[in-house]
Enzyme design. Structure first.
Site, PDB file in Angstrom:
ATOM      1  N   HIS A 411      20.385 -22.782 -17.812  1.00 52.35           N
ATOM      2  CA  HIS A 411      20.687 -24.208 -17.778  1.00 52.35           C
ATOM      3  C   HIS A 411      19.450 -24.979 -17.337  1.00 52.35           C
ATOM      4  CE1 HIS A 411      22.919 -27.870 -16.009  1.00 52.35           C
ATOM      5  NE2 HIS A 411      22.909 -27.973 -17.315  1.00 52.35           N
ATOM      6  N   HIS A 481      22.705 -31.362 -24.253  1.00 50.75           N
ATOM      7  CA  HIS A 481      23.620 -32.419 -23.808  1.00 50.75           C
ATOM      8  C   HIS A 481      22.832 -33.703 -23.566  1.00 50.75           C
ATOM      9  CE1 HIS A 481      27.504 -30.257 -22.567  1.00 50.75           C
ATOM     10  NE2 HIS A 481      26.850 -29.469 -23.402  1.00 50.75           N
ATOM     11  N   GLU A 506      34.554 -32.297 -20.598  1.00 49.91           N
ATOM     12  CA  GLU A 506      34.381 -32.553 -19.157  1.00 49.91           C
ATOM     13  C   GLU A 506      35.168 -33.788 -18.719  1.00 49.91           C
ATOM     14  OE1 GLU A 506      30.188 -33.226 -18.441  1.00 49.91           O
ATOM     15  OE2 GLU A 506      30.097 -34.899 -19.827  1.00 49.91           O
TER      16      GLU A 506
HETATM   17  C1  NOJ Z   1      26.610 -33.320 -17.966  1.00 50.41           C
HETATM   18  C2  NOJ Z   1      26.917 -32.228 -18.924  1.00 50.41           C
HETATM   19  O1  NOJ Z   1      27.628 -32.716 -20.037  1.00 50.41           O
HETATM   20  C3  NOJ Z   1      27.694 -31.157 -18.193  1.00 50.41           C
HETATM   21  O2  NOJ Z   1      28.112 -30.156 -19.087  1.00 50.41           O
HETATM   22  C4  NOJ Z   1      26.834 -30.610 -17.103  1.00 50.41           C
HETATM   23  O3  NOJ Z   1      27.572 -29.683 -16.365  1.00 50.41           O
HETATM   24  C5  NOJ Z   1      26.365 -31.719 -16.156  1.00 50.41           C
HETATM   25  N1  NOJ Z   1      25.794 -32.779 -16.893  1.00 50.41           N
HETATM   26  C6  NOJ Z   1      25.356 -31.222 -15.146  1.00 50.41           C
HETATM   27  O4  NOJ Z   1      24.187 -30.850 -15.809  1.00 50.41           O
HETATM   28 CA    CA Z   2      27.663 -35.067 -20.811  1.00 48.36          CA
END
Ligand code: NOJ
Ligand code: CA
Length: 700
Positions: A411, A481, A506
Site C-alpha cells: 500500500h 485510488h 468504503e
Molecule cells: C482512501 C481509500 O479509498 C481507502 O481504500 C484507503 O484505505 C484510505 N484512503 C487510506 O489510504
Molecule cells: Ca477513496
C-alpha cells in the site's frame, strides 16, 4: 489484424472550401456530419436510426498563443473502414471487435495560417473524435485555456450525473433532467480539500436517456498529456461544453506540437444493455505497450483494511504521538497506541485465512511510517515507502507469506503528495521487489502537492501515467485510488488492473451507499475501466467512520456476491473481516469460487439506476456465472439461459435473498439452492429490496 482502406476521398491539395462531409457507422445505425459555419467554426452533428441526437455542435481549441476556433475551411478528408479483433490481457471478453468507419477532416485557418485535423471514428455503438494538431508555422508551444467542444442535445433529456469537481468523484449519482440539474447540484455537500466547480458543471462519464429511450454515455478515451474533461451544462438550451480541469494558475494544458488530444466519446443505443457491453472506450485506446504480459495476473485479495473503517478505534498510525515527524523521528522510541492492525501477528492471521481459502493476496494498510500527520492539509505530508513500522516485521512476513503461497499487496498512500512520491518511486518499487511484492494499491487522499495542481489536472494525469509505466518496468501491477477517472488506458498498460475513482464500498461505513448506486456505476464510471469497489461485505451493521454513530450498508448479503459479476474487475477484494466470513462459510464459498477474468459476457437485463443482470463465462473453465442486482425495490429478474451451449447439462448453485430479506431490516437472510438447468430455460429470480442473486453454473 485486418485493416482495409476502403476509400480515400480527398487529400488536402487545393485550398478551396469543401461542403459538409459525412460518414455512417458500419451498419448505418449512426451517421455523422461535419461542417463549418459562416464564421468558419467547425461543427459536427450526429443521427441515430435516422433521428438527430446531437445538433450542430462547435469544435475548437483556444490557446494563449493562437486560436484553433474560427476562420477554418475544410481542405480535405480521409476515410477508411476498419474491422479488427484484439485480445485483451484480461477483461470481460477474450476477443474484442474494433469495427468503425473513420473520417479525418483536415481544416485550415485563413488568418493566421493554422492547420488542424479532427478525426472521427463512427462505430455502430457510438462515436469518438479527437483533435490532432500537427506542427504549426510559428508557435509549437501552446498554453491551452479552453476547449470549445460542444455536445448539443435535442430535448430536456434525463441526466444521470455527479457534480463537476477538480479533485474528487466520490459522489452519489443524481437522476435528473437538464432543467432540474441546477437544483440537483445544489443538494450536494462539498468535500473538504476538493474543489467543486461552482457553475452548472458535471463530470464524465455521465449518462443521458432521451424520451425515446435512447441512452447516450459521454466520456473520453486515452486521457494522456492533457487534463480531464468536465461538462458545463446550459439547462435551458440542453447543451454541454467541454470544461478542461485547469491548474491553480488557470491553465488547462501546456502542449508541445504535434499533439493529439484524448478522444471525446459518445456511446449510443436504444438498448441499455448495449451501453454496458460497449467496448468503444477501450477500442479508442492504443494497443498494449507491454511486450511480456505473463506476469500480469488477475487476483482476489483480502486486506488489513476494514478493521480501520468500521471498528472506529483502530488506526493506520502506529503511535498516537502526533508530534512525530516522519523521517526524523526514531519510531522504535515511540509508544505503540495498541490499536494498530498492521502488526506482524495480525497480518499472519490474514495470511493464514487467505491460504486456507485460496485467496491470492493480502493487502496491508498502515504498515509504513508517515500516518501520524497524513490528514493535515498544511503540513508537508510525507510517507516513507521503505520504512515499516516497528511492529510490522517485514522479513518475517515476507517469508511467512511465501511459505503459505500468498502474495502480500503493498500500500502506497501518498496523501496526495505526488511530488514526493515521484522522488521515492524507484526506491519504493525496488523495495517491493526485494520483498516479493508484485502489486500495489496507491492512494491520493487530500489536496494535491504540488499545490499548483488538482487531482485531475494535466500534471496529475501525467503523474499517474508515469507511475503506471514505471511500475510496468518493475513488473508491478497497480490499483490506484483517488487518481483521475479512467479512460481505458488499462488496454495500453494492462498492469493497471483497477482504479477506485468513484464512491466505493468504503462509504458503507460513512453512512452507506444506496442500492441504486451500484446500478449506476456500470453505466458510467466503469466505461473507463474496472473499479476497485471492494465488494463482499457480509456484516452490514457498521459504525460510522470517525463519528462513533451507526452506519447501515445499503445492501443484502446476497447482493454483495452479485457485485463480483456486475462490477467486473481483474482485481477483486473480499472486503470484510475474516471473522465475518467465518460466520457465513456457505455464502463465502461463492467469493472463493468466482473468477475475476472472463472470456465472454452477456448483459441479460439492464436499466440505469434500477437493475442489472449479467452472465459471464469463466476464462479458465466452462463455468458460467450470473449476477443480478436491483435498487431499493424488489424485483423478479428473468434469467434466460439460452447463452449456455446446447450440448451440455448443467447444475446451478443459486445464492439468493431469503423471501423476507431486505437491505435495511433483514440483510443477512439468504438461501442457497442447487438445481439442474439446461439451455433455453428461463429462471425467474426474486430479488429483495436492495438485494441480488449470484449463480454459479457448472457443466456436468
Ligand atoms: C482512501 C481509500 O479509498 C481507502 O481504500 C484507503 O484505505 C484510505 N484512503 C487510506 O489510504
Ligand atoms: Ca477513496
Amino acid at each position: 489484424m485486418k485493416k482495409s482502406l476502403s476509400s480515400i476521398v480527398m487529400l488536402s491539395a487545393a485550398i478551396s472550401s469543401m461542403a459538409a462531409v459525412g460518414i455512417t457507422s458500419p451498419s448505418g445505425l449512426l451517421s455523422l456530419e461535419v461542417d463549418v459555419d459562416s464564421k468558419g467554426i467547425p461543427t459536427y452533428s450526429l443521427d441515430y436510426k435516422g433521428k438527430q441526437i446531437i445538433t450542430p455542435s462547435k469544435l475548437g481549441l483556444n490557446a494563449d498563443e493562437t486560436k484553433f476556433t474560427e476562420g477554418f475551411t475544410i481542405v480535405g478528408t480521409d476515410t477508411c473502414t476498419v474491422d479488427r479483433t484484439w485480445q485483451p490481457v484480461w477483461g470481460e471478453y477474450s476477443d474484442v471487435r474494433d469495427n468503425f468507419r473513420e473520417l479525418a477532416v483536415h481544416l485550415k485557418g485563413e488568418n493566421p495560417d493554422r492547420v488542424m485535423t479532427v478525426r472521427f471514428r463512427v462505430f455502430d455503438d457510438g462515436v469518438g473524435f479527437r483533435y490532432e494538431l500537427p506542427a504549426q508555422n510559428g508557435s509549437n508551444y501552446l498554453t491551452l485555456k479552453d476547449e470549445l467542444t460542444e455536445f448539443n442535445y435535442t430535448d430536456n433529456h434525463k441526466l444521470y450525473c455527479i457534480p463537476g469537481d477538480y479533485d474528487t468523484d466520490e459522489y452519489l449519482w443524481s437522476e435528473t433532467t437538464f432543467t432540474e440539474l441546477p437544483d440537483a447540484l445544489r443538494n450536494y455537500r462539498k468535500h473538504s480539500e476538493a474543489q467543486r466547480v461552482d457553475g452548472v458543471t458535471i463530470q464524465t462519464p455521465m449518462l443521458i436517456k432521451t424520451k425515446d429511450s435512447v441512452y447516450i454515455n459521454a466520456h473520453e478515451a486515452a486521457l494522456d498529456g492533457y487534463p480531464a474533461m468536465l461538462l458545463d451544462v446550459n439547462p435551458e438550451k440542453y447543451t454541454m461544453k467541454a470544461h478542461l480541469v485547469p491548474d491553480r494558475l488557470g491553465v488547462s494544458a501546456y502542449l508541445q506540437l504535434p499533439f493529439n488530444t484524448p478522444w471525446r466519446t459518445l456511446i449510443v443505443s436504444d438498448d441499455a444493455r448495449d451501453i454496458l457491453a460497449s467496448q468503444l472506450v477501450l477500442n479508442l485506446n492504443e494497443p498494449c505497450k507491454i511486450e511480456d504480459t505473463s506476469w500480469i495476473k488477475p487476483m482476489k485479495f483480502i486486506g488489513v483494511w476494514w478493521e480501520m473503517f468500521t471498528g472506529n478505534v483502530k488506526t493506520w498510525a502506529y503511535s498516537d504521538d502526533y508530534l512525530a515527524k516522519p523521517g526524523v523521528t526514531d519510531y522504535s522510541k515511540l509508544k505503540s497506541n495498541g490499536r494498530h492492525p498492521a502488526n506482524t501477528e495480525n497480518v499472519k492471521r490474514y495470511i493464514d485465512f487467505a491460504a486456507k481459502h485460496g485467496i491470492d493476496g493480502v493487502l496491508v494498510e498502515g504498515w509504513n511510517e508517515g500516518w501520524e500527520d497524513w490528514a493535515s492539509y498544511r503540513k508537508n505530508r510525507q510517507f516513507l515507502f521503505d520504512k515499516p513500522y516497528p511492529d510490522f516485521n517485514l522479513p518475517e512476513l515476507r517469508d511467512y507469506a511465501k511459505e503459505k503461497g500468498v502474495k502480500l499487496i503493498m500500500h502506497h498512500e501518498t496523501a496526495a503528495n505526488a511530488a514526493d512520491y515521484e522522488l521515492q518511486l524507484d526506491r519504493a518499487f525496488q523495495f517491493m521487489k526485494d520483498n516479493n511484492y508484485d502489486a500495489v494499491k496507491t492512494g491520493y487522499v487530500g489536496a494535491v502537492i504540488p499545490r499548483s495542481e488538482h487531482h485531475t489536472s494535466q500534471w496529475m494525469v501525467d503523474h499517474v501515467r508515469h507511475v503506471i509505466e514505471r511500475a510496468a518496468d518493475y513488473k508491478i501491477m497497480v490499483d490506484s485510488h483517488e487518481a483521475p477517472r479512467p479512460t481505458g488506458l488499462c488496454r495500453t498498460y494492462p498492469n493497471w488492473l483497477a482504479q477506485e475513482s468513484a464512491r466505493g464500498g468504503e462509504f458503507e461505513s460513512f453512512g452507506g451507499n444506496p442500492p441504486s448506486h451500484t446500478c449506476m456505476l456500470p453505466f458510467t464510471r466503469l466505461k473507463g475501466g474496472p473499479m476497485d469497489y471492494t465488494p463482499g461485505l457480509f456484516e452490514t451493521k457498521l459504525s460510522y467512520y470517525g463519528e462513533g454513530k451507526d452506519s447501515q450498508a445499503g445492501t443484502t448479503l446476497a447482493r454483495q456476491l452479485a457485485l463480483y459479476l456486475t462490477m467486473p474487475s481483474p482485481i477483486q477484494m473480499a472486503c470484510d473481516l475474516p471473522e465475518n466470513y467465518e460466520r457465513f462459510p456457505d455464502a463465502f464459498q461463492f467469493i472463493k469460487d468466482v473468477p475475476v477474468d472472463w472470456s465472454d459476457s452477456r448483459y441479460l437485463e439492464a436499466e440505469p439506476n434500477r437493475y442489472i443482470t449479467v452472465a459471464r463465462l469463466d476464462k479458465n473453465s466452462d463455468d458460467w456465472y450470473v449476477g443480478a442486482i436491483t435498487d431499493e425495490n424488489s424485483r423478479v429478474a428473468m434469467i434466460d439461459l439460452s447463452f449456455l451451449p446446447k450440448d451440455g447439462k448443467y447444475e446451478a448453485t443459486i445464492y439468493e435473498d431469503a423471501p423476507d430479506a431486505h437491505w435495511k431490516d433483514n440483510p443477512q437472510a439468504y438461501k442457497i439452492r442447487t438445481l439442474k438447468v439446461k439451455p433455453g430455460m428461463k429462471l425467474k429470480q426474486k430479488l429483495a429490496p436492495g438485494g441480488g442473486a449470484a449463480i454459479r453454473i457448472r457443466k456436468l
